[in-house]
Scaffold this active site. Sequence first.
Site, short mmCIF file in Angstrom:
data_model
loop_
_atom_site.label_atom_id
_atom_site.label_comp_id
_atom_site.label_asym_id
_atom_site.label_seq_id
_atom_site.Cartn_x
_atom_site.Cartn_y
_atom_site.Cartn_z
N ASP A 184 -2.49 -1.33 10.50
CA ASP A 184 -2.66 -1.40 9.04
C ASP A 184 -3.35 -2.68 8.58
O ASP A 184 -3.82 -2.74 7.43
CB ASP A 184 -1.30 -1.29 8.33
CG ASP A 184 -0.75 0.12 8.31
OD1 ASP A 184 -1.51 1.06 8.66
OD2 ASP A 184 0.43 0.29 7.97
N LYS B 181 0.85 -1.19 0.00
CA LYS B 181 0.00 0.00 0.00
C LYS B 181 0.88 1.24 0.00
O LYS B 181 2.05 1.21 0.42
CB LYS B 181 -0.94 0.02 1.21
CG LYS B 181 -0.26 0.01 2.59
CD LYS B 181 0.18 1.35 3.11
CE LYS B 181 0.82 1.25 4.49
NZ LYS B 181 1.55 2.48 4.89
#
Length: 289
Positions: free
Chosen positions: A139, A13
């Site tokens: 996350d 990401k």
Amino acid sequence: MTTILTACPAPAKLNLFLHVTGRRPDGYHLLQSAFQLIDRCDTLDFAVRDDGRIIRTNEVLGVPAESDLVIRAAHLLRDAAGRPELGADITVHKVLPMGGGVGGGSSDAATTLLVLNHLWKCGYNRASLMEMGLKLGADVPFFLFGRNAFAEGVGEELSVLRTADCWYVVIEPGVSVPTSIIFSSKLLTRDTQPVRITDFPDATKQVASSFGKNDLEMVATAHFPEVAAAVEWLGKFGNARMTGSGACVFCAFEHEHQADEVLKTLPSRWIGWKAKAMQEHPLAHLVQS
């Protein structure tokens, strides 16, 4: 019954922006960010066992098996399911840098939860897995969410975000940035004005990396000159910034050939690569919403 799945992707990401808007009484920082999935991935292989043993079959440099988020994720899922006979052999093929801010370890853990929930037939839905994943790291829920997201809270409050279909050049400056150094620094801005998801640029009109900033970047560049050098160099080609708490630096481009041209001139002391934006996690189909 399928008991083996190989080459299961764990995508990276990028944080298109990352603002620190405050701090909770427990010390956790309040954040706002836009999470972008890209097609650069670690891959994992899974084989089901029925003897209750969870084994990482290969060495991962600098990560002992017992502290690996992948192994911890597998144990967490099995314990939640209350089925001690469940086991697995797991092989982790690392591509993503550690301490790079691209979420490699968190993504590996999320892929483990997605795949073993499927192979072990645990039956957890997406929300349940996200709640489980938060115990492993802030996350992890994003990668289980399955879509690009506008994130708030400590990163666990997620809303679907449509982002630009573009290409990214990502530079690994060759240093690992410990998150603890960044968040404990006196240099860190902790009072950026909150924004709304509607403030984020229309993905069909412009590349979104021009929006906002990364509040952690100023701290990382002060402590790690190579991060500062990478931001400065890549900034010659567009709006370059650091992702997460570092160390990787990225810049968005509309076309693949533009990314290729930049990489041709990359200084030899750095590793650089291109990646395409994705709108959905490649394993999102494995779990019910």
